[in-house]
Design an enzyme around this catalytic site. Structure first.
Site, PDB file in Angstrom:
ATOM      1  N   SER A  48     -40.314  -3.336 -16.421  1.00  0.00           N
ATOM      2  CA  SER A  48     -40.830  -2.549 -15.383  1.00  0.00           C
ATOM      3  C   SER A  48     -39.615  -2.271 -14.230  1.00  0.00           C
ATOM      4  CB  SER A  48     -42.092  -3.156 -14.561  1.00  0.00           C
ATOM      5  OG  SER A  48     -42.146  -2.526 -13.230  1.00  0.00           O
ATOM      6  N   HIS A  53     -41.265   0.699 -18.542  1.00  0.00           N
ATOM      7  CA  HIS A  53     -42.639   0.923 -17.631  1.00  0.00           C
ATOM      8  C   HIS A  53     -42.288   1.430 -16.353  1.00  0.00           C
ATOM      9  CE1 HIS A  53     -46.671  -0.373 -16.490  1.00  0.00           C
ATOM     10  NE2 HIS A  53     -46.384  -0.751 -15.191  1.00  0.00           N
ATOM     11  N   ASP A  69     -43.709   2.420 -12.451  1.00  0.00           N
ATOM     12  CA  ASP A  69     -44.793   2.106 -11.547  1.00  0.00           C
ATOM     13  C   ASP A  69     -44.773   3.334 -10.455  1.00  0.00           C
ATOM     14  OD1 ASP A  69     -46.165  -0.373 -12.441  1.00  0.00           O
ATOM     15  OD2 ASP A  69     -44.414  -1.170 -12.220  1.00  0.00           O
ATOM     16  N   MET A  95     -46.633   4.801  -7.396  1.00  0.00           N
ATOM     17  CA  MET A  95     -47.553   4.622  -6.235  1.00  0.00           C
ATOM     18  C   MET A  95     -47.462   5.511  -5.008  1.00  0.00           C
ATOM     19  SD  MET A  95     -46.633   0.395  -5.951  1.00  0.00           S
ATOM     20  CE  MET A  95     -46.043  -0.751  -7.490  1.00  0.00           C
ATOM     21  N   HIS A 109     -47.170   4.189 -15.329  1.00  0.00           N
ATOM     22  CA  HIS A 109     -48.463   3.605 -14.602  1.00  0.00           C
ATOM     23  C   HIS A 109     -48.760   4.335 -13.439  1.00  0.00           C
ATOM     24  CE1 HIS A 109     -50.270  -0.525 -13.212  1.00  0.00           C
ATOM     25  NE2 HIS A 109     -51.121   0.231 -13.140  1.00  0.00           N
ATOM     26  N   MET A 144     -50.542   4.298 -10.333  1.00  0.00           N
ATOM     27  CA  MET A 144     -51.456   3.650  -9.085  1.00  0.00           C
ATOM     28  C   MET A 144     -51.633   4.722  -7.949  1.00  0.00           C
ATOM     29  SD  MET A 144     -49.627   0.109  -9.629  1.00  0.00           S
ATOM     30  CE  MET A 144     -48.210   0.722 -10.606  1.00  0.00           C
ATOM     31  N   MET A 200     -54.583  -5.712 -15.267  1.00  0.00           N
ATOM     32  CA  MET A 200     -53.601  -6.188 -14.248  1.00  0.00           C
ATOM     33  C   MET A 200     -53.718  -7.665 -14.075  1.00  0.00           C
ATOM     34  SD  MET A 200     -51.961  -3.431 -13.287  1.00  0.00           S
ATOM     35  CE  MET A 200     -51.052  -4.609 -12.170  1.00  0.00           C
ATOM     36  N   GLY A 258     -49.519  -2.884  -6.772  1.00  0.00           N
ATOM     37  CA  GLY A 258     -48.929  -2.537  -5.589  1.00  0.00           C
ATOM     38  C   GLY A 258     -47.719  -3.008  -5.152  1.00  0.00           C
ATOM     39  N   ASP A 263     -50.102  -6.943 -17.070  1.00  0.00           N
ATOM     40  CA  ASP A 263     -48.918  -6.438 -16.022  1.00  0.00           C
ATOM     41  C   ASP A 263     -49.268  -7.378 -14.750  1.00  0.00           C
ATOM     42  OD1 ASP A 263     -47.087  -4.681 -14.395  1.00  0.00           O
ATOM     43  OD2 ASP A 263     -48.413  -2.934 -14.538  1.00  0.00           O
ATOM     44  N   GLY A 264     -48.269  -8.035 -14.613  1.00  0.00           N
ATOM     45  CA  GLY A 264     -47.989  -8.575 -13.098  1.00  0.00           C
ATOM     46  C   GLY A 264     -47.935 -10.273 -13.204  1.00  0.00           C
ATOM     47  N   GLY A 265     -46.652 -10.537 -12.800  1.00  0.00           N
ATOM     48  CA  GLY A 265     -46.398 -12.070 -12.922  1.00  0.00           C
ATOM     49  C   GLY A 265     -46.013 -12.642 -14.340  1.00  0.00           C
ATOM     50  N   GLY A 305     -41.458  -7.179 -14.745  1.00  0.00           N
ATOM     51  CA  GLY A 305     -40.450  -6.411 -13.826  1.00  0.00           C
ATOM     52  C   GLY A 305     -39.511  -7.868 -13.406  1.00  0.00           C
TER      53      GLY A 305
HETATM   54  C1  DX5 Z   1     -47.803  -3.980  -9.878  1.00  0.00           C
HETATM   55  C2  DX5 Z   1     -46.893  -3.199 -11.063  1.00  0.00           C
HETATM   56  C3  DX5 Z   1     -46.229  -3.895 -11.984  1.00  0.00           C
HETATM   57  C4  DX5 Z   1     -45.010  -4.651 -11.519  1.00  0.00           C
HETATM   58  C5  DX5 Z   1     -44.752  -6.052 -12.191  1.00  0.00           C
HETATM   59  O1  DX5 Z   1     -48.292  -3.186  -9.391  1.00  0.00           O
HETATM   60  O2  DX5 Z   1     -47.848  -2.472 -11.924  1.00  0.00           O
HETATM   61  O3  DX5 Z   1     -45.788  -3.234 -12.999  1.00  0.00           O
HETATM   62  O4  DX5 Z   1     -43.795  -3.935 -11.741  1.00  0.00           O
HETATM   63  O5  DX5 Z   1     -44.008  -6.765 -11.601  1.00  0.00           O
HETATM   64  P1  DX5 Z   1     -43.554  -8.422 -11.843  1.00  0.00           P
HETATM   65  O6  DX5 Z   1     -43.409  -8.528 -13.378  1.00  0.00           O
HETATM   66  O7  DX5 Z   1     -42.551  -8.536 -10.907  1.00  0.00           O
HETATM   67  O8  DX5 Z   1     -44.924  -8.982 -11.402  1.00  0.00           O
HETATM   68 ZN    ZN Z   2     -47.255  -1.341 -13.442  1.00  0.00          ZN
END
Ligand code: DX5
Ligand code: ZN
Length: 235
Positions: free
Chosen positions: A23, A48, A50, A52, A81, A83, A152, A157, A190-192, A212
């Site tokens: 990401s 990926h 993001d 927003m 993606h 958001m 997610m 965010g 996606d996330g962590g 990311g």
């Molecule tokens: C969060 C995004 C993710 C983000 C993930 O809202 O959708 O794609 O980049 O980042 P990490 O991998 O650092 O949690």
């Molecule tokens: Zn994402």
């Protein structure tokens, strides 16, 4: 069967076990070209992106202009993606900018089935993403018409958050729905996602890993990508 790709009988998901998708939200934007080149060379499956809008989520990032620039920097599929509220307003702009996959939130569209259909009709892969607190039936009811289900594993965010407990049950429920109906649909998380949490998500049934922080904030992003890939390989 998919009408959008050259995969033939193997389908879109195909025989490849896992997709690793950096990401760029966590990349160093002052060196974006280098960052993208590095993960492209390291074998990233999708990039990926993001998007927003400061409304659907509190943060504000970027839009089609950056996607267009990234399109010139890498041949790998751009996994966008969204958001944002009312995401299909920008369908044409992102398609023209070179997005390959457009992922919208089930919470942001009136009808996820119609949203997927419109994205596919524009020639893109359709993704549906769901926030951690949204009841799963909103996604499950629309799975048969989409190419990517994105669970997610943090509140969307921002990057760098911790993988939420309880995510594995949600991933497993979506996996069962995909398998029961024999859908040609990727299951992303996606996330962590890092080498500790990715195997947990993989055991629950995920096959597509967005990361990311754990890639771009590592001393060597190429090595981090490979470590992440190995962490979800069996054995
Ligand atoms: C969060 C995004 C993710 C983000 C993930 O809202 O959708 O794609 O980049 O980042 P990490 O991998 O650092 O949690
Ligand atoms: Zn994402």
């Amino acid at each position: 069967m998919s009408a959008r790709g050259p995969e033939g009988a193997a389908g879109w998901v195909g025989r490849q076990r896992n997709r690793i998708c950096p990401s760029i939200l966590s990349a160093d934007f002052s060196r974006l070209g280098d960052e993208i080149a590095r993960v492209t060379r390291a074998g990233a499956d999708f990039l990926h992106v993001d998007v927003m809008d400061g409304q659907f989520v509190p943060n504000l990032t970027f839009g089609p202009i950056l996607v267009q620039a990234m399109r010139r920097l890498t041949p790998i599929p751009l996994d966008v993606h969204l958001m944002i509220v009312d995401p299909l307003r920008f369908l044409d702009e992102f398609a023209e900018a070179g997005a390959d996959h457009l992922i919208v939130h089930v919470e942001a569209v009136e009808d996820p089935v119609v949203a997927s259909r419109r994205i596919r009709a524009r020639g893109l892969r359709a993704g549906l993403s769901i926030k951690p607190a949204t009841p799963l039936p909103r996604l499950l009811g629309a799975l048969s018409g989409c190419d990517i289900a994105l669970v997610m594993t943090v509140e969307p965010g921002r990057g760098g958050q911790a993988f939420l407990d309880g995510s594995e049950e949600r991933i497993a429920t979506v996996r069962a729905a995909i398998d029961d109906a024999k859908l040609d649909c990727l299951l992303g998380v996606d996330g962590g996602i890092d080498p500790t949490t990715a195997p947990r998500a993989a055991r629950a049934g995920a096959d597509t890993f967005i990361a990311g922080h754990s890639i771009f904030h590592a001393p060597d992003p190429a090595a981090a990508l490979q470590t992440l890939r190995r962490s979800v390989e069996p054995g």
